[in-house]
Design an enzyme around this catalytic site. Structure first.
Site, PDB file in Angstrom:
ATOM      1  N   ARG B  13      46.274  37.187  29.474  1.00  0.00           N
ATOM      2  CA  ARG B  13      45.479  37.918  30.457  1.00  0.00           C
ATOM      3  C   ARG B  13      46.001  37.629  31.870  1.00  0.00           C
ATOM      4  O   ARG B  13      46.587  38.480  32.517  1.00  0.00           O
ATOM      5  CB  ARG B  13      43.990  37.522  30.336  1.00  0.00           C
ATOM      6  CG  ARG B  13      43.026  38.550  30.907  1.00  0.00           C
ATOM      7  CD  ARG B  13      42.928  38.559  32.428  1.00  0.00           C
ATOM      8  NE  ARG B  13      42.482  37.265  32.962  1.00  0.00           N
ATOM      9  CZ  ARG B  13      42.494  36.972  34.257  1.00  0.00           C
ATOM     10  NH1 ARG B  13      42.934  37.851  35.147  1.00  0.00           N
ATOM     11  NH2 ARG B  13      42.100  35.783  34.680  1.00  0.00           N
ATOM     12  N   ASP B  14      45.840  36.399  32.318  1.00  0.00           N
ATOM     13  CA  ASP B  14      46.196  36.045  33.693  1.00  0.00           C
ATOM     14  C   ASP B  14      47.700  36.166  33.910  1.00  0.00           C
ATOM     15  O   ASP B  14      48.156  36.534  35.000  1.00  0.00           O
ATOM     16  CB  ASP B  14      45.752  34.601  33.957  1.00  0.00           C
ATOM     17  CG  ASP B  14      45.202  34.392  35.342  1.00  0.00           C
ATOM     18  OD1 ASP B  14      45.345  35.283  36.188  1.00  0.00           O
ATOM     19  OD2 ASP B  14      44.629  33.308  35.582  1.00  0.00           O
ATOM     20  N   HIS B 206      40.410  25.450  35.928  1.00  0.00           N
ATOM     21  CA  HIS B 206      41.449  26.483  35.949  1.00  0.00           C
ATOM     22  C   HIS B 206      42.273  26.255  37.216  1.00  0.00           C
ATOM     23  O   HIS B 206      41.788  26.491  38.329  1.00  0.00           O
ATOM     24  CB  HIS B 206      40.776  27.867  35.950  1.00  0.00           C
ATOM     25  CG  HIS B 206      41.714  29.021  36.139  1.00  0.00           C
ATOM     26  ND1 HIS B 206      42.123  29.814  35.091  1.00  0.00           N
ATOM     27  CD2 HIS B 206      42.330  29.522  37.243  1.00  0.00           C
ATOM     28  CE1 HIS B 206      42.953  30.754  35.547  1.00  0.00           C
ATOM     29  NE2 HIS B 206      43.086  30.605  36.851  1.00  0.00           N
ATOM     30  N   HIS B 208      46.047  26.278  39.536  1.00  0.00           N
ATOM     31  CA  HIS B 208      47.330  26.947  39.790  1.00  0.00           C
ATOM     32  C   HIS B 208      48.325  25.916  40.313  1.00  0.00           C
ATOM     33  O   HIS B 208      47.956  24.934  40.938  1.00  0.00           O
ATOM     34  CB  HIS B 208      47.148  28.078  40.803  1.00  0.00           C
ATOM     35  CG  HIS B 208      46.595  29.331  40.191  1.00  0.00           C
ATOM     36  ND1 HIS B 208      47.223  30.547  40.263  1.00  0.00           N
ATOM     37  CD2 HIS B 208      45.470  29.541  39.457  1.00  0.00           C
ATOM     38  CE1 HIS B 208      46.515  31.459  39.620  1.00  0.00           C
ATOM     39  NE2 HIS B 208      45.436  30.886  39.128  1.00  0.00           N
ATOM     40  N   CYS B 239      51.485  34.494  42.055  1.00  0.00           N
ATOM     41  CA  CYS B 239      50.367  34.324  42.988  1.00  0.00           C
ATOM     42  C   CYS B 239      50.349  35.508  43.932  1.00  0.00           C
ATOM     43  O   CYS B 239      51.274  35.683  44.713  1.00  0.00           O
ATOM     44  CB  CYS B 239      50.535  33.014  43.767  1.00  0.00           C
ATOM     45  SG  CYS B 239      49.286  32.809  45.046  1.00  0.00           S
ATOM     46  N   ASN B 248      49.699  30.191  37.575  1.00  0.00           N
ATOM     47  CA  ASN B 248      48.968  29.277  36.702  1.00  0.00           C
ATOM     48  C   ASN B 248      49.846  28.100  36.295  1.00  0.00           C
ATOM     49  O   ASN B 248      51.054  28.237  36.151  1.00  0.00           O
ATOM     50  CB  ASN B 248      48.568  30.014  35.416  1.00  0.00           C
ATOM     51  CG  ASN B 248      47.451  31.007  35.653  1.00  0.00           C
ATOM     52  OD1 ASN B 248      47.709  32.180  35.827  1.00  0.00           O
ATOM     53  ND2 ASN B 248      46.229  30.536  35.690  1.00  0.00           N
TER      54      ASN B 248
END
Lengths: 306, 306
Positions: B13-14, B206, B208, B239, B248
């Site tokens: 997803r991300d 979560h 980064h 990003c 991530n």
């Protein structure tokens, strides 16, 4: 004002050393000058080693002289032996960093001696050292060896028992040569040696970012009281044991993190980033770090060619 | 055996979301299958969002169905609103992740609502949710906002006071959207909210890796008791606020670090690296992480083309 944390810029030695194409001496000196302009006050400028083994550093005498001319800059040079230490001192070195490895295989590979032979070499080096010369010990593979894996803390401590007795006030850098130390291991070993050797040494952590723990390990060392950290602008250096991987932790990543934490380093991040952006473009350079890309983008713009 | 730490793979997803060229649905499903083969047991497989806004995820129904067919895989899907939550549930979603931001500007930018409007949207979403559906809250910009800078812990807590009251047993992910949180900030905020909300929520971090603190921040959260961590294979994601930067934290970096620490994740690093090596080569992908290069080299070998 004394900074909360001191960064020792090792790019001109650790970063340049593995680069194949020779960098002009004038360009090296200009990098050191610009790093000094950015606020760097300690630098490992070069090494006195075999020209044949490390042709990139065969201009050590000139680089050292130029670095020493910069006001307020503490200039250390790396030496692998008493003989090269004498050459460095003849060239005007006032701060010597002697390197040995805690693990036998790495020391054999690096300086062709057993660690115990390096201890005796250190003894000879100290005996001949002028009183006014500062001394630092770089203890490589203090956590992990590329050939033997994890190094027991007890081995490191046993080696330090001998080394500290020889020269109690020498600065000591524990080096995570492979980048495989975890933050817990870094803080535990420093806590142990700092509690054991209270009579003189100041401590440095030299970390690599090969596996992404470079800054995490610096923060772990910081958390137990270490205040001196090696780092390399643009993350220059690579890793001889993991081709394609990054090497020394990037100075700009450390400065950015300490800035966020309110820990002063005396270094101007923007000026440092200017230097790092150019460092990435040195032909043959292996670079690393994150902050440069985050703040400036990834682009490496080569110098104009006719 | 329950692992010591659970990694929630958000790459599908991300990681895929910002990639421009559409990835074939079959290829996405194959990545999820291979991640599952490597030991991943929680995945954020896709999002139910506007096809126009995020064309890359317009195959959400098919991806969700295929992921749900893998044995023992907990499949969550992201939704920005009650309406898309209903679509996800109609498509068979059993685990919904609702996203809102702590900072007003980021929430306006991301979902075109104030945070308070998102709280009310969450209330409606919860009211309509089938009893058997699991729920997770993704609280973006819980530490720092790309537009407004640092976010006060008091704002996060005030928002959580409302959100936890609506659904006390929802899992809550505090997200460091910009990657600018420091380990000290991460451990402090988790310690605060875990002490305040003891009645139900489990916690996720979560993070980064934009500024190199991805793994450091995970270890900081782990140190105060967080046991669930989002990560993206190959560090896929980038990003949006720092073009050229990584996004991530890479799943393989987290697995490698936990392996070194003796913290089990149930994930086979070598299999995961196989998947990550291919992930780097997805056309248009922005990748990150260190461990892949350290263990496998940097080479991206594109598929043969005729």
């Amino acid at each position: 004002m004394t900074p909360d944390a001191t960064l020792i810029e090792v790019g001109p030695r650790d970063g340049f050393q593995p680069i194949g194409p020779l960098i002009d001496t004038a360009i090296k000196i200009d990098y050191i000058r610009r790093l000094h302009d950015a606020g760097i006050r300690r630098v490992e400028a070069t090494a006195f080693v075999s020209d044949r083994a490390v042709p990139q550093l065969s201009d050590a005498i000139k680089v050292l002289a130029a670095a020493k001319a910069l006001p307020g800059l503490d200039v250390q040079v790396l030496v692998p032996s008493q003989r090269y230490c004498q050459k460095a001192i003849e060239a005007g070195a006032e701060n010597i960093a002697f390197v040995l490895s805690a693990s036998e295989k790495h020391n054999m590979n690096n300086v062709r001696r057993t660690p115990q032979d390096s201890v005796e070499e250190y003894r000879r080096l100290v005996a001949d050292l002028p009183n006014e010369t500062s001394l630092r010990l770089n203890l490589a593979t203090a956590f992990d060896c590329p050939f033997d894996g994890s190094v027991a803390a007890s081995e490191v401590v046993a080696l330090l028992d001998q080394l500290v007795a020889i020269r109690p006030d020498a600065e000591i850098a524990l080096c995570d040569t492979t980048g495989r130390a975890t933050p817990g291991e870094v803080s535990a070993l420093f806590a142990q040696v700092m509690a054991r050797f209270t009579s003189g040494p100041s401590w440095v952590f030299h970390g690599h970012d090969t596996y992404g723990l470079g800054v995490a390990n610096i923060l772990a060392a910081f958390s137990v009281g270490v205040r001196n950290f090696d780092a390399s602008f643009a993350g220059l250096g690579g890793c001889p044991f993991a081709p394609g991987a990054t090497g020394n932790v990037a100075t700009e990543d450390v400065v950015w993190t300490f800035d966020r934490m309110g820990v002063s380093t005396g270094i101007d991040l923007n000026r440092l980033l200017d230097v790092a952006e150019d460092g990435v473009c040195i032909p043959g350079a292996s670079s690393g770090g994150r902050v440069r890309a985050a703040l400036r983008g990834e682009a490496c713009v080569p110098a104009l060619s006719a």
